[in-house]
Design a protein around this motif. Structure first.
Motif, mmCIF file in Angstrom:
data_model
loop_
_atom_site.group_PDB
_atom_site.id
_atom_site.type_symbol
_atom_site.label_atom_id
_atom_site.label_comp_id
_atom_site.label_asym_id
_atom_site.label_seq_id
_atom_site.Cartn_x
_atom_site.Cartn_y
_atom_site.Cartn_z
ATOM 1 N N ALA A 288 0.794 -1.230 0.000
ATOM 2 C CA ALA A 288 0.000 0.000 0.000
ATOM 3 C C ALA A 288 0.827 1.282 0.000
ATOM 4 O O ALA A 288 0.528 2.193 -0.788
ATOM 5 N N PRO A 289 1.866 1.415 0.844
ATOM 6 C CA PRO A 289 2.623 2.683 0.811
ATOM 7 C C PRO A 289 3.214 2.965 -0.563
ATOM 8 O O PRO A 289 3.118 4.088 -1.079
ATOM 9 N N ALA A 290 3.832 1.960 -1.178
ATOM 10 C CA ALA A 290 4.424 2.149 -2.502
ATOM 11 C C ALA A 290 3.340 2.334 -3.567
ATOM 12 O O ALA A 290 3.532 3.106 -4.524
ATOM 13 N N TYR A 291 2.224 1.650 -3.391
ATOM 14 C CA TYR A 291 1.142 1.760 -4.377
ATOM 15 C C TYR A 291 0.610 3.193 -4.448
ATOM 16 O O TYR A 291 0.285 3.699 -5.526
ATOM 17 N N TRP A 292 0.558 3.862 -3.295
ATOM 18 C CA TRP A 292 0.129 5.252 -3.274
ATOM 19 C C TRP A 292 1.264 6.212 -3.647
ATOM 20 O O TRP A 292 1.074 7.102 -4.473
ATOM 21 N N LEU A 293 2.440 6.031 -3.036
ATOM 22 C CA LEU A 293 3.530 6.988 -3.226
ATOM 23 C C LEU A 293 4.122 6.954 -4.627
ATOM 24 O O LEU A 293 4.486 7.985 -5.191
ATOM 25 N N PHE A 294 4.246 5.746 -5.189
ATOM 26 C CA PHE A 294 4.844 5.594 -6.520
ATOM 27 C C PHE A 294 3.790 5.301 -7.596
ATOM 28 O O PHE A 294 3.894 5.781 -8.723
ATOM 29 N N GLY A 295 2.812 4.494 -7.228
ATOM 30 C CA GLY A 295 1.835 4.058 -8.220
ATOM 31 C C GLY A 295 0.920 5.160 -8.707
ATOM 32 O O GLY A 295 0.662 5.271 -9.910
ATOM 33 N N LEU A 296 0.416 5.984 -7.801
ATOM 34 C CA LEU A 296 -0.499 7.048 -8.216
ATOM 35 C C LEU A 296 0.184 8.060 -9.133
ATOM 36 O O LEU A 296 -0.355 8.384 -10.204
ATOM 37 N N PRO A 297 1.379 8.584 -8.796
ATOM 38 C CA PRO A 297 2.049 9.479 -9.752
ATOM 39 C C PRO A 297 2.337 8.811 -11.095
ATOM 40 O O PRO A 297 2.196 9.432 -12.151
ATOM 41 N N ALA A 298 2.735 7.518 -11.060
ATOM 42 C CA ALA A 298 2.995 6.811 -12.317
ATOM 43 C C ALA A 298 1.722 6.678 -13.134
ATOM 44 O O ALA A 298 1.732 6.818 -14.368
#
Length: 386
Positions: free
Chosen positions: A310-320
């Motif tokens: 979840a942390p990476a999905y929001w921090l990296f995934g949303l901008p990507a």
């Protein structure tokens, strides 16, 4: 009756946390340890304790001293490495019989051969496993003898997360490549297709745990943070490959990356002899713990829905997703998938993972490194003799 103890090293990895949850569910007093501060692990209810040891790369003697003290205090039935500290542990095990008896890992030379992209290619050839043609590069003359670079992929012999990989490079990019006998590279025949991976574990050459997965979202450096089981016959093909490799590994955890070509054939690219994201697909099942110990039946994970960090999905995934115009895909993954860091009744590791990520990001910034490099600098092994 006192619960048996298991020690999981590499506590910084989300896979280590899910392993701890599986062992705790199986009735083990589960302890985690690492050379880096790990708020994610410390704020979880799963471990009975979280411990620190010195960084094996920078302070090998202190690492050994700390580990000997930890093993003496805990007397673990099993030691399960989750990251590249496995190489440092296996090196110690060559002169420490008690550690060797407890360590879930193959011997050091087998680990080296699996981790080396050159030697792993030789393993594949020797056992009839499908792998792209591979050349080992030690100097300019090896580069000159290669087929056209536009048909090749270049990688350091020892690397992780796709760091420094050159895919079908043009002459300008290839000109900067300087392989030497002490820092070898490999060139692999490029295979177009879909990337997949598997995670496996074995005891006495017998496959005891297996999961296959594809990465739906990944960082620019290559580390994935969202994954799901592949479709079609891919899982069965990878299972057959893992079964063969289990005979090579003997005992321990191993994971491989592969490419599925246009004809549906799997080509092995490299091996990581440690835990990987495939652990998450077991959903903290105690059966995984029993499979790793070797006192239960073999277990295979096949989740019907995606999993994500979840942390990476929001921090990296949303901008990507915003950059790539894939916001719909990102939302579907969020709605259909399941976070693997925050478990029911154990949500604080989510905040801990954010704290750890900020700490590693600051470390990377101060050292002038990528985040991926900063996260492994104190434990990684790159072919040095122990």
């Amino acid at each position: 009756m006192t619960a048996p103890v298991v020690l999981i090293t590499g506590a910084r990895a989300p896979a280590a946390l899910d392993l701890a949850r599986a062992f705790a569910a199986a009735g083990y007093a589960t302890h985690l340890a690492d050379s880096a501060p790990c708020a994610m692990a410390r704020w979880s209810k799963a471990p009975a304790g979280v411990h620190a040891y010195a960084a094996p790369v920078a302070r090998p003697e202190a690492f050994e001293r700390d580990l000997r003290g930890l093993v003496a205090r805990l007397a673990p039935r099993l030691i399960v490495p989750a990251c590249e500290e496995v190489f440092h542990l296996a090196a110690l095990a060559r002169r420490w019989p008690d550690l060797k008896a407890r360590l879930l890992a193959p011997d050091f030379e087998t680990l080296r051969a699996l981790h080396s992209k050159a030697l792993f290619g030789e393993i594949c050839v020797a056992h009839g496993l499908p792998a792209p043609e591979t050349w080992t590069l030690e100097g300019p003359e090896d580069l000159a003898a290669l087929p056209p670079a536009g048909d090749l992929v270049f990688k350091p012999e020892y690397s992780r997360f796709g760091v420094r990989t050159l895919i079908r490079p043009d002459p300008a990019r290839l000109a900067g490549l300087r392989p030497t006998p002490s820092e070898r590279w490999v060139a692999q025949r490029h295979v177009a297709g879909t990337e997949v991976s598997f995670y496996a574990a074995c005891r006495e050459g017998r496959l005891t745990a297996f999961s296959a997965y594809g990465s739906t979202w990944r960082e620019r450096g290559g580390a994935s943070y969202a994954f799901e089981a592949p479709a079609g016959r891919v899982t069965a093909d990878l299972l057959a490959i893992a079964t063969t490799l289990a005979g090579v590994v003997g005992q321990g955890q191993f994971a491989c990356d592969a490419i599925i070509d246009a004809d549906g054939r799997a080509w092995l690219l490299e091996c990581n002899p440690r835990a990987t994201s495939g652990v998450h697909l077991f959903d903290r099942d105690p059966a995984l713990a029993h499979a790793l110990v070797g006192d239960g039946p073999s277990v295979q994970a096949a989740p019907a829905t995606p999993r994500y960090l979840a942390p990476a999905y929001w921090l990296f995934g949303l901008p990507a997703a915003l950059r790539q115009g894939r916001l719909g895909d990102w939302r579907r993954g969020l709605g259909e998938g399941r976070d693997v860091i925050g478990a029911p009744g154990d949500r604080w590791p989510l905040l801990g993972a954010l704290v750890d990520s900020l700490r590693f990001s600051a470390k990377a910034l101060l050292a002038g490194r990528s985040l991926a490099a900063a996260m492994t600098a104190d434990i990684e092994w790159n072919g040095d003799r122990p």
